[in-house]
Design an enzyme around this catalytic site. Structure first.
Site, PDB file in Angstrom:
ATOM      1  N   GLU A  48      20.341  18.085  88.706  1.00 57.51           N
ATOM      2  CA  GLU A  48      20.409  18.596  90.077  1.00 57.51           C
ATOM      3  C   GLU A  48      19.913  20.033  90.114  1.00 57.51           C
ATOM      4  O   GLU A  48      20.519  20.916  89.512  1.00 57.51           O
ATOM      5  CB  GLU A  48      21.847  18.545  90.609  1.00 57.51           C
ATOM      6  CG  GLU A  48      21.998  19.166  91.992  1.00 57.51           C
ATOM      7  CD  GLU A  48      23.442  19.377  92.402  1.00 57.51           C
ATOM      8  OE1 GLU A  48      23.677  20.206  93.298  1.00 57.51           O
ATOM      9  OE2 GLU A  48      24.330  18.721  91.829  1.00 57.51           O
ATOM     10  N   ARG A  52      18.680  27.119  95.878  1.00 59.10           N
ATOM     11  CA  ARG A  52      19.225  28.459  96.109  1.00 59.10           C
ATOM     12  C   ARG A  52      18.259  29.557  95.706  1.00 59.10           C
ATOM     13  O   ARG A  52      18.570  30.732  95.855  1.00 59.10           O
ATOM     14  CB  ARG A  52      20.536  28.634  95.332  1.00 59.10           C
ATOM     15  CG  ARG A  52      21.613  27.627  95.674  1.00 59.10           C
ATOM     16  CD  ARG A  52      22.875  27.889  94.869  1.00 59.10           C
ATOM     17  NE  ARG A  52      23.792  26.770  94.932  1.00 59.10           N
ATOM     18  CZ  ARG A  52      24.933  26.707  94.242  1.00 59.10           C
ATOM     19  NH1 ARG A  52      25.272  27.703  93.459  1.00 59.10           N
ATOM     20  NH2 ARG A  52      25.719  25.643  94.336  1.00 59.10           N
ATOM     21  N   THR A  75      22.270  21.454  97.200  1.00 62.21           N
ATOM     22  CA  THR A  75      22.418  22.416  98.296  1.00 62.21           C
ATOM     23  C   THR A  75      21.521  22.060  99.472  1.00 62.21           C
ATOM     24  O   THR A  75      20.927  22.934 100.108  1.00 62.21           O
ATOM     25  CB  THR A  75      22.148  23.866  97.833  1.00 62.21           C
ATOM     26  OG1 THR A  75      22.648  24.044  96.504  1.00 62.21           O
ATOM     27  CG2 THR A  75      22.866  24.855  98.737  1.00 62.21           C
ATOM     28  N   LYS A 135      30.591  13.621  96.752  1.00 62.12           N
ATOM     29  CA  LYS A 135      30.791  14.792  95.897  1.00 62.12           C
ATOM     30  C   LYS A 135      32.082  15.488  96.332  1.00 62.12           C
ATOM     31  O   LYS A 135      32.277  15.734  97.518  1.00 62.12           O
ATOM     32  CB  LYS A 135      29.599  15.735  96.056  1.00 62.12           C
ATOM     33  CG  LYS A 135      29.762  17.119  95.446  1.00 62.12           C
ATOM     34  CD  LYS A 135      28.513  17.951  95.742  1.00 62.12           C
ATOM     35  CE  LYS A 135      28.681  19.394  95.312  1.00 62.12           C
ATOM     36  NZ  LYS A 135      27.457  20.184  95.544  1.00 62.12           N
TER      37      LYS A 135
END
Length: 214
Positions: A48, A52, A75, A135
């Site tokens: 993953e 960011r 994200t 998640k």
């Protein structure tokens, strides 16, 4: 167009490939490929890359070239994030929470999503839409193992990938829960080792994590 149930089936397949999904913050796309190769060689094929940093999308493009790896984008916050991630080669998505716009965008883009939930109400709302794999985030800040275990009692239909504060020390406790499929962690790719390009050390950390029992 992927349905929530189909997305959860795909997410479960990914979660079962290894006990830990590395959560990666990549500042320099030039390290992306050797980093991915080290993690995959160590037994952690599902990666993953969090959106960011400015280098994240280029990192996904590089990691998508690594044989045996499955790279996704973390994200995800907006529909534009989803479009950019898919264009870069992401094969799955992860979000800290969930909104209808984001879920709609992922389903329209055929992108399996691991949507974030931190409370029973959030888990129930996602389950109502059809997401049975979610998640749990932020895991430690949301009560950790006791909280996730407590959520699992009345909502056994949902299984989770806890992320946020998960470490080598507490990962076995999460993985021991009946409603945990795998866990996400950043400790397998510490910034100092990435900066030094010590891919062998990262491969060893990945191998250690890949052997955690669940």
């Amino acid at each position: 167009m992927i349905t929530p149930l189909e997305a959860s089936v795909e997410s479960e397949k990914l979660c079962r490939l290894a006990p830990i999904i590395p959560v990666l913050v990549v500042d320099d796309a030039r390290v992306a490929r050797p980093l991915a190769e080290a993690l995959v060689a160590g037994g952690l094929p599902v990666l993953e890359v969090t959106l960011r940093t400015d280098a994240a999308l280029d990192a996904i493009r590089e990691m998508a070239k690594v044989e045996g790896g499955v790279v996704g984008a973390g994200t995800l916050l907006t529909p534009s994030d989803v479009q950019a991630a898919v264009a870069a080669g992401a094969r799955f998505g992860v979000s800290p929470g969930a909104t209808d716009r984001l879920l709609d965008a992922c389903e329209a883009a055929d992108l399996p999503l691991l949507p974030g939930a931190a409370t029973a109400s959030e888990a129930m709302a996602l389950l109502e839409r059809g997401y049975t794999v979610q998640k749990f985030f932020p895991a430690e800040a949301s009560g950790g193992v006791p909280a996730l275990k407590a959520i699992g009692a009345p909502i056994p239909q949902v299984r989770f990938c806890p992320t946020g504060g998960v470490s080598l020390k507490n990962a076995p406790d999460y993985l021991g829960l009946a409603n945990t499929l795998c866990a996400g962690g950043s400790w397998v790719a510490p910034k100092d080792l990435v900066t030094k390009g010590d891919w062998k050390a990262i491969e060893e950390l990945a191998r250690e994590a890949s052997q955690l029992a669940r």
